[in-house]
Design a protein around this motif. Structure first.
Motif, PDB file in Angstrom:
ATOM      1  N   LEU A 127       0.682  -1.142   0.044  1.00 39.31           N
ATOM      2  CA  LEU A 127      -0.163  -0.353   0.088  1.00 39.31           C
ATOM      3  C   LEU A 127       1.040   1.187   0.508  1.00 39.31           C
ATOM      4  CD1 LEU A 127      -3.451  -1.098   2.446  1.00 39.31           C
ATOM      5  CD2 LEU A 127      -3.186  -0.390   0.385  1.00 39.31           C
ATOM      6  N   LYS A 128       1.761   1.301   0.669  1.00 37.11           N
ATOM      7  CA  LYS A 128       2.625   2.308   1.159  1.00 37.11           C
ATOM      8  C   LYS A 128       3.616   2.733  -0.159  1.00 37.11           C
ATOM      9  CE  LYS A 128       3.676   2.247   5.833  1.00 37.11           C
ATOM     10  NZ  LYS A 128       4.749   1.890   6.797  1.00 37.11           N
ATOM     11  N   LYS A 129       3.763   1.443  -1.456  1.00 33.32           N
ATOM     12  CA  LYS A 129       4.740   2.233  -2.771  1.00 33.32           C
ATOM     13  C   LYS A 129       3.373   2.295  -3.460  1.00 33.32           C
ATOM     14  CE  LYS A 129       7.523  -1.826  -3.062  1.00 33.32           C
ATOM     15  NZ  LYS A 129       8.154  -3.140  -3.618  1.00 33.32           N
ATOM     16  N   PHE A 130       2.064   1.712  -3.337  1.00 36.34           N
ATOM     17  CA  PHE A 130       1.002   2.346  -4.104  1.00 36.34           C
ATOM     18  C   PHE A 130       0.839   3.463  -4.496  1.00 36.34           C
ATOM     19  CE2 PHE A 130      -3.660   2.619  -5.263  1.00 36.34           C
ATOM     20  CZ  PHE A 130      -3.283   2.430  -6.713  1.00 36.34           C
ATOM     21  N   LYS A 132       2.787   5.998  -2.876  1.00 33.39           N
ATOM     22  CA  LYS A 132       3.457   6.941  -3.629  1.00 33.39           C
ATOM     23  C   LYS A 132       3.703   6.562  -5.737  1.00 33.39           C
ATOM     24  CE  LYS A 132       8.876   6.673  -2.607  1.00 33.39           C
ATOM     25  NZ  LYS A 132       9.948   5.904  -1.867  1.00 33.39           N
ATOM     26  N   SER A 133       3.507   5.472  -6.002  1.00 35.91           N
ATOM     27  CA  SER A 133       3.181   5.773  -7.132  1.00 35.91           C
ATOM     28  C   SER A 133       1.928   6.742  -7.349  1.00 35.91           C
ATOM     29  CB  SER A 133       2.761   4.242  -7.782  1.00 35.91           C
ATOM     30  OG  SER A 133       4.423   3.972  -7.744  1.00 35.91           O
ATOM     31  N   ILE A 134       0.753   6.801  -6.663  1.00 38.37           N
ATOM     32  CA  ILE A 134      -0.570   7.688  -7.353  1.00 38.37           C
ATOM     33  C   ILE A 134      -0.033   8.982  -6.608  1.00 38.37           C
ATOM     34  CG2 ILE A 134      -2.689   8.457  -6.104  1.00 38.37           C
ATOM     35  CD1 ILE A 134      -2.412   5.663  -8.062  1.00 38.37           C
ATOM     36  N   LYS A 135       1.091   9.453  -5.598  1.00 41.01           N
ATOM     37  CA  LYS A 135       1.125  10.122  -5.334  1.00 41.01           C
ATOM     38  C   LYS A 135       2.488  11.171  -6.980  1.00 41.01           C
ATOM     39  CE  LYS A 135       2.835  13.122  -1.407  1.00 41.01           C
ATOM     40  NZ  LYS A 135       3.027  13.041  -0.312  1.00 41.01           N
ATOM     41  N   LYS A 136       2.737  10.247  -7.231  1.00 39.20           N
ATOM     42  CA  LYS A 136       4.181  10.366  -8.477  1.00 39.20           C
ATOM     43  C   LYS A 136       3.189  10.812  -9.960  1.00 39.20           C
ATOM     44  CE  LYS A 136       8.062   9.154  -8.899  1.00 39.20           C
ATOM     45  NZ  LYS A 136       9.586   7.364  -9.638  1.00 39.20           N
ATOM     46  N   LYS A 137       2.038   9.959 -10.083  1.00 36.56           N
ATOM     47  CA  LYS A 137       1.254  10.694 -11.251  1.00 36.56           C
ATOM     48  C   LYS A 137       0.134  11.269 -11.350  1.00 36.56           C
ATOM     49  CE  LYS A 137       1.982   6.651 -14.160  1.00 36.56           C
ATOM     50  NZ  LYS A 137       3.056   6.988 -13.940  1.00 36.56           N
ATOM     51  N   LEU A 138       0.381  11.461  -9.818  1.00 34.33           N
ATOM     52  CA  LEU A 138      -0.719  13.309  -9.904  1.00 34.33           C
ATOM     53  C   LEU A 138      -0.134  14.403 -10.431  1.00 34.33           C
ATOM     54  CD1 LEU A 138      -2.782  12.895  -6.597  1.00 34.33           C
ATOM     55  CD2 LEU A 138      -3.536  12.600  -8.554  1.00 34.33           C
ATOM     56  N   VAL A 139       1.588  14.264 -10.244  1.00 34.18           N
ATOM     57  CA  VAL A 139       1.494  15.073 -11.035  1.00 34.18           C
ATOM     58  C   VAL A 139       2.058  15.666 -12.209  1.00 34.18           C
ATOM     59  CG1 VAL A 139       4.103  16.266 -11.084  1.00 34.18           C
ATOM     60  CG2 VAL A 139       3.330  15.282  -9.395  1.00 34.18           C
ATOM     61  N   ASP A 140       1.043  15.171 -12.851  1.00 31.05           N
ATOM     62  CA  ASP A 140       1.184  15.488 -14.474  1.00 31.05           C
ATOM     63  C   ASP A 140      -0.643  14.597 -14.706  1.00 31.05           C
ATOM     64  OD1 ASP A 140       4.215  14.517 -15.468  1.00 31.05           O
ATOM     65  OD2 ASP A 140       2.503  12.893 -14.987  1.00 31.05           O
ATOM     66  N   PHE A 179      -5.503   3.924   3.652  1.00 33.42           N
ATOM     67  CA  PHE A 179      -6.586   4.799   2.974  1.00 33.42           C
ATOM     68  C   PHE A 179      -7.196   6.043   2.826  1.00 33.42           C
ATOM     69  CE2 PHE A 179     -11.100   4.405   2.164  1.00 33.42           C
ATOM     70  CZ  PHE A 179     -11.423   3.640   0.345  1.00 33.42           C
ATOM     71  N   ARG A 180      -7.099   6.328   3.573  1.00 33.09           N
ATOM     72  CA  ARG A 180      -7.903   8.023   4.582  1.00 33.09           C
ATOM     73  C   ARG A 180      -6.434   9.400   3.507  1.00 33.09           C
ATOM     74  NH1 ARG A 180      -8.836   7.999  10.732  1.00 33.09           N
ATOM     75  NH2 ARG A 180     -10.337   6.208  10.510  1.00 33.09           N
ATOM     76  N   GLU A 181      -5.370   8.835   4.008  1.00 26.77           N
ATOM     77  CA  GLU A 181      -4.079   9.646   3.233  1.00 26.77           C
ATOM     78  C   GLU A 181      -4.236   9.164   1.898  1.00 26.77           C
ATOM     79  OE1 GLU A 181      -0.150   7.804   4.791  1.00 26.77           O
ATOM     80  OE2 GLU A 181       0.770   9.362   3.209  1.00 26.77           O
ATOM     81  N   LEU A 182      -5.110   8.496   1.199  1.00 23.37           N
ATOM     82  CA  LEU A 182      -5.301   8.291  -0.497  1.00 23.37           C
ATOM     83  C   LEU A 182      -6.466   9.011  -0.630  1.00 23.37           C
ATOM     84  CD1 LEU A 182      -4.611   6.684  -3.034  1.00 23.37           C
ATOM     85  CD2 LEU A 182      -5.678   5.169  -2.051  1.00 23.37           C
ATOM     86  N   LEU A 183      -6.786   9.053   0.042  1.00 22.33           N
ATOM     87  CA  LEU A 183      -8.272   9.843   0.041  1.00 22.33           C
ATOM     88  C   LEU A 183      -7.976  11.419   0.059  1.00 22.33           C
ATOM     89  CD1 LEU A 183     -11.262   8.615   2.111  1.00 22.33           C
ATOM     90  CD2 LEU A 183     -10.991   8.060  -0.262  1.00 22.33           C
ATOM     91  N   ASN A 184      -6.766  11.422   0.489  1.00 20.00           N
ATOM     92  CA  ASN A 184      -6.208  13.169   1.016  1.00 20.00           C
ATOM     93  C   ASN A 184      -5.705  13.648   0.099  1.00 20.00           C
ATOM     94  OD1 ASN A 184      -7.790  13.684   3.555  1.00 20.00           O
ATOM     95  ND2 ASN A 184      -5.717  12.812   4.915  1.00 20.00           N
ATOM     96  N   TYR A 185      -5.027  12.376  -0.671  1.00 20.07           N
ATOM     97  CA  TYR A 185      -4.239  13.177  -2.243  1.00 20.07           C
ATOM     98  C   TYR A 185      -5.205  13.595  -3.044  1.00 20.07           C
ATOM     99  CZ  TYR A 185      -0.291   9.771  -0.871  1.00 20.07           C
ATOM    100  OH  TYR A 185       0.527   9.569  -0.727  1.00 20.07           O
ATOM    101  N   GLY A 186      -6.243  13.955  -2.718  1.00 19.85           N
ATOM    102  CA  GLY A 186      -7.307  13.948  -4.332  1.00 19.85           C
ATOM    103  C   GLY A 186      -8.735  12.776  -4.381  1.00 19.85           C
ATOM    104  N   PHE A 187      -9.176  12.699  -3.649  1.00 20.68           N
ATOM    105  CA  PHE A 187     -10.176  11.608  -4.339  1.00 20.68           C
ATOM    106  C   PHE A 187     -11.138  11.058  -3.318  1.00 20.68           C
ATOM    107  CE2 PHE A 187      -5.647   9.559  -5.722  1.00 20.68           C
ATOM    108  CZ  PHE A 187      -5.788   9.503  -7.068  1.00 20.68           C
ATOM    109  N   LYS A 188     -11.746  10.785  -4.103  1.00 20.63           N
ATOM    110  CA  LYS A 188     -13.546  10.681  -2.997  1.00 20.63           C
ATOM    111  C   LYS A 188     -13.563   8.986  -3.491  1.00 20.63           C
ATOM    112  CE  LYS A 188     -14.494  14.453  -1.535  1.00 20.63           C
ATOM    113  NZ  LYS A 188     -12.875  15.137  -2.729  1.00 20.63           N
TER     114      LYS A 188
END
Length: 258
Positions: A127-130, A132-140, A179-188
DNA sequence: ATGGCTGAGCTACTCAGA
């Protein structure tokens, strides 16, 4: 556009149920998890007859994810994270919705039980790796849909008896925080966004009459980036497939985009 | 009620699932 996600618990054992489901619900794209087969044995021909292309990330016996799609999916990737155990758990690709390019990420998160074993640390690290990858993707990339079997019960309302699951890998606070942290990246979590207090589940154990007693949990989710919220028309947990003969233990969740 | 149910695999049992 209708997109469904379903952990089928073996695509070959479930072939008739999956075909029946497609014929009735006609999703444009169906995300499958736990196909439990390698690509070479995936029933692509059967789905082709129904008008669906197959994009498969298979594995013998365990895990495995796939897209069935009426429309072309571009930029298919099987290496969204570097999985230490080389398990087939993520397939991603790009589609067009009106003029928006959308990245769809189909995931099967490790179960993680029992929590005293390396299965649990594998889940945490995965999950931590996932994330991290999502955060990177969100840049562009701003238009992202993450869907599949998360093996995470987000809140107490999402399980029939939360007191039984305090020390379970699906509900431990450490897992729910990720899971909440992932939502905090800007997901619902779209199901919960639309249904504030509704108690519905996507999984019921095969054992001890769990389905009949409605002892279930909501662990299959659609997370949609905030940029795409204006495009969401509806979301439904479709319980019918769970009531059929020889069912999967999960039932499909269906989202409709405008 | 730590039982019970289901699928895959070098068919007899083990592993995995949640």
């Amino acid at each position: 556009m209708k997109i469904s996600s379903w952990n089928v618990n073996s695509v070959r054992a479930r072939i008739n149920n999956v075909i029946d489901y497609i014929k009735i619900e006609k999703p444009d794209i169906l995300l499958l998890q736990e196909i439990k087969t390698e690509q070479i044995n995936f029933p692509s021909d059967e789905f082709k007859k129904l008008g669906y292309m197959s994009y498969v990330f298979g594995q013998k016996s365990y895990n495995g994810v796939a897209f069935l799609s009426k429309i072309k999916i571009d930029n298919i990737k099987l290496d969204f994270i570097n999985d230490d155990l080389k398990q087939s758990r993520i397939i991603s690709g790009d589609i067009k919705l009106n003029k928006k390019k959308i990245k769809i990420i189909n995931i099967y998160v490790p179960n993680g039980n029992p929590i005293t074993t390396d299965k649990y640390t594998y889940k945490i690290n995965w999950l931590k790796k996932f994330l991290k990858s999502i955060k990177k993707k969100l840049v562009d990339e701003k238009n992202i849909v993450i869907a599949g079997d998360f093996n995470i019960i987000p809140e107490e309302i999402d399980v029939y008896d939360h007191t039984k699951y305090m020390n379970d890998a699906l509900f431990k606070i450490e897992i729910r925080k990720i899971f909440r942290e992932l939502l905090n990246y800007g997901f619902k979590d779209i199901y919960r966004l639309i249904n504030k207090t509704k108690q519905e589940y996507t999984f019921w154990d095969y054992m001890a009459g769990s389905w009949q007693k409605n002892y279930g949990m909501r662990i299959d989710h659609f997370l949609v980036s905030d940029n795409l919220l204006e495009n969401i028309k509806s979301i439904v947990i479709n319980k019918k497939p769970r009531s059929k003969i020889k069912p999967s233990d999960h039932t499909p969740i269906e989202i409709e985009f405008i």
